[in-house]
Design an enzyme around this catalytic site. Structure first.
Site, PDB file in Angstrom:
ATOM      1  N   ASP A 127      -8.108  16.428 -16.206  1.00  0.00           N
ATOM      2  CA  ASP A 127      -8.422  15.020 -16.472  1.00  0.00           C
ATOM      3  C   ASP A 127      -8.102  14.783 -17.945  1.00  0.00           C
ATOM      4  OD1 ASP A 127      -9.645  12.627 -17.203  1.00  0.00           O
ATOM      5  OD2 ASP A 127     -11.266  12.834 -15.746  1.00  0.00           O
ATOM      6  N   TYR A 171     -17.137  14.365 -15.991  1.00  0.00           N
ATOM      7  CA  TYR A 171     -17.649  12.993 -15.945  1.00  0.00           C
ATOM      8  C   TYR A 171     -18.676  12.868 -14.805  1.00  0.00           C
ATOM      9  CZ  TYR A 171     -17.485   8.001 -14.807  1.00  0.00           C
ATOM     10  OH  TYR A 171     -17.821   6.710 -14.506  1.00  0.00           O
ATOM     11  N   LYS A 188      -8.959   3.408 -19.446  1.00  0.00           N
ATOM     12  CA  LYS A 188      -9.324   3.704 -20.830  1.00  0.00           C
ATOM     13  C   LYS A 188      -8.128   3.487 -21.779  1.00  0.00           C
ATOM     14  CE  LYS A 188     -13.158   4.598 -18.798  1.00  0.00           C
ATOM     15  NZ  LYS A 188     -13.199   5.578 -17.764  1.00  0.00           N
ATOM     16  N   ARG A 199       0.843  -1.216   0.000  1.00  0.00           N
ATOM     17  CA  ARG A 199       0.000   0.000   0.000  1.00  0.00           C
ATOM     18  C   ARG A 199       0.873   1.259   0.000  1.00  0.00           C
ATOM     19  NH1 ARG A 199      -2.093   2.177   4.396  1.00  0.00           N
ATOM     20  NH2 ARG A 199      -2.317   0.217   5.516  1.00  0.00           N
TER      21      ARG A 199
HETATM   22  C1  PLP Z   1     -13.171  11.442 -18.185  1.00  0.00           C
HETATM   23  C2  PLP Z   1     -13.241  10.408 -17.098  1.00  0.00           C
HETATM   24  N1  PLP Z   1     -12.646  10.656 -15.919  1.00  0.00           N
HETATM   25  C3  PLP Z   1     -12.690   9.772 -14.899  1.00  0.00           C
HETATM   26  C4  PLP Z   1     -13.380   8.578 -15.030  1.00  0.00           C
HETATM   27  C5  PLP Z   1     -13.424   7.608 -13.873  1.00  0.00           C
HETATM   28  O1  PLP Z   1     -12.557   6.548 -14.093  1.00  0.00           O
HETATM   29  P1  PLP Z   1     -12.759   5.058 -13.497  1.00  0.00           P
HETATM   30  O2  PLP Z   1     -13.972   4.486 -14.124  1.00  0.00           O
HETATM   31  O3  PLP Z   1     -11.482   4.380 -13.909  1.00  0.00           O
HETATM   32  O4  PLP Z   1     -12.890   5.191 -12.033  1.00  0.00           O
HETATM   33  C6  PLP Z   1     -14.010   8.279 -16.239  1.00  0.00           C
HETATM   34  C7  PLP Z   1     -14.758   7.009 -16.397  1.00  0.00           C
HETATM   35  O5  PLP Z   1     -15.452   6.791 -17.344  1.00  0.00           O
HETATM   36  C8  PLP Z   1     -13.945   9.226 -17.300  1.00  0.00           C
HETATM   37  O6  PLP Z   1     -14.558   9.004 -18.470  1.00  0.00           O
END
Ligand code: PLP
Length: 395
Positions: free
Chosen positions: A184, A112, A209, A59
């Site tokens: 992001d 998101y 992704k 961790r």
């Molecule tokens: C732009 C964006 N940021 C953050 C996230 C969150 O990621 P996670 O699903 O890996 O927790 C997503 C998920 O679809 C996303 O599309």
């Protein structure tokens, strides 16, 4: 390996790893262990107080995870990185590290859905407020910043409307006020956009992704200055515990090797489909970086993105039910949230990724009931087009 800076494609394969330090193993070994033994009690003590470098407990750090973190830092042009169990674990670690009760977060016009949910939680429980801003001009950004704004949080392209935010403009204004800018960068991956090189402070990825690219891992990564990453590592990550598993880090290292090749193909395929969808009589509007009607987006794209990316959104003429009927006619294209996989995926933001956003707020973000988001995969683009074509013919 010689300590020189290679091109992106080479760094994606080699950075952060030296086989000579791992018995000559070509591929980074998987350290699937929860803890690390100390040779003496005194060594344990030295490691805990930071007098001696070395691993303690997974961790707090793990060799396979460390290779991933070093590689991501290099690719994003940051000083250091930290990997998490999900993109949302990364988002929440950054936002909790940068805020305290009474602070304010200024966000891009859309975020998101779960990030939106987290902002609600921070507001309701900890009195950390937020506002959304189109951030299109200096005047608008300056007007929307509050005396208690402690960070600016941006998605660009914005999910799912593909609107762009000028990173350099925001970073310049933020720097004058000493406010950190968080981006992001999930939609672009570092292959298409490196926000730190435009003056931003922290980059977040849902590594689930494009970084993974194969649809088999949920993970997150943050990249930034060493002191910030160290602070998150010793506080929000260590004590809240949203760490990545060594095996998932190992899979991400494997995925990263092909990131540039995959991204090129995602981008090529998406561009071909844009040409088809743009002219289709049943498509109301199409959103793709640099091709939408948003003012200045083309200029912003040329400034900060290598290519427009592999995601596009479009709205179908008709109603929510027409959009759903269309989705149900698809054969090759899978109905699923997530993006950046080899498979082409389609989703309906209003009822899926952004369902938690109240309708009024959703409309302000430009998410209509007929809007669909397509994550263009690596299949032959003609096959994807033919699937879209036959489904459009049935509505
Ligand atoms: C732009 C964006 N940021 C953050 C996230 C969150 O990621 P996670 O699903 O890996 O927790 C997503 C998920 O679809 C996303 O599309």
């Amino acid at each position: 390996m010689e300590n020189k800076n290679f091109r992106f494609e080479t760094e994606a394969i080699h950075s952060g790893y030296s086989s000579t330090e791992h018995q000559g193993s070509l591929v980074p070994p998987l350290y699937q262990t929860s803890t690390f033994t100390f040779s003496t009690a005194e060594q344990g003590e030295r490691r805990f107080v930071g007098q001696e470098e070395g691993f303690i407990y997974s961790r707090l750090g793990n060799p396979t995870v460390k290779i991933l973190e070093d590689r991501m830092a290099k690719l994003e042009q940051g000083e250091a990185a930290l990997a998490f169990s999900s993109g949302m674990a990364a988002v929440s670690a950054v936002l909790t590290a940068l805020t305290k009760t009474g602070d304010h977060i200024l966000c891009s016009q859309g975020v998101y859905g779960c990030t939106f949910g987290l902002l609600q939680l921070l507001k309701g429980k900890y009195h950390i407020g937020h506002d959304f801003s189109a951030m299109t001009t200096r005047e608008m950004i300056e007007k929307d910043l509050q005396p208690n704004t402690s960070c600016i949080y941006i998605e660009t392209p914005i999910n799912p409307t593909m609107k762009l935010v000028d990173l350099e403009l925001v970073a310049t204004i933020a720097k004058q006020r000493g406010i950190p800018v968080v981006v992001d960068n999930t939609f672009c991956s570092p292959y298409l956009q490196t926000p730190i090189s435009h003056g931003c402070d922290v980059v977040i990825h849902s590594a689930t992704k494009y970084i993974c690219g194969h649809g088999d891992v949920i993970a997150g990564v943050i990249i930034g200055k060493s002191d910030f990453i160290e602070q998150v590592s010793r506080t929000t990550q260590k004590d809240m515990g949203g760490i990545i598993s060594p095996f998932d880090a190992w899979l991400l290292l494997r995925g990263l090797k092909t990131l540039p090749v995959r991204m090129d193909r995602h981008c090529e395929n998406a561009s071909m489909l844009v040409g088809f969808l743009q002219n289709h009589p049943k498509v109301e509007s199409l959103y793709f970086p640099g091709q939408s009607d948003y003012e200045n987006d083309h200029t912003i794209m040329d400034k900060q993105m290598k290519k427009p990316g592999g995601l596009l959104s479009f709205s179908i003429k008709g109603t929510k039910e027409t959009a759903q009927l269309f989705m149900n006619q698809l054969n090759l294209i899978k109905i699923a949230v997530s993006l950046g996989d080899a498979e082409t995926l389609i989703q309906h933001p209003a009822t899926m990724t952004h369902a938690v956003v109240p309708e009024e707020e959703r409309r302000k973000m430009g998410i209509e009931d007929t809007l669909l988001r397509l994550s263009v995969g690596l299949e032959a683009w003609e096959d994807i087009k033919e699937d879209l074509e036959q489904a459009l013919a049935k509505i």
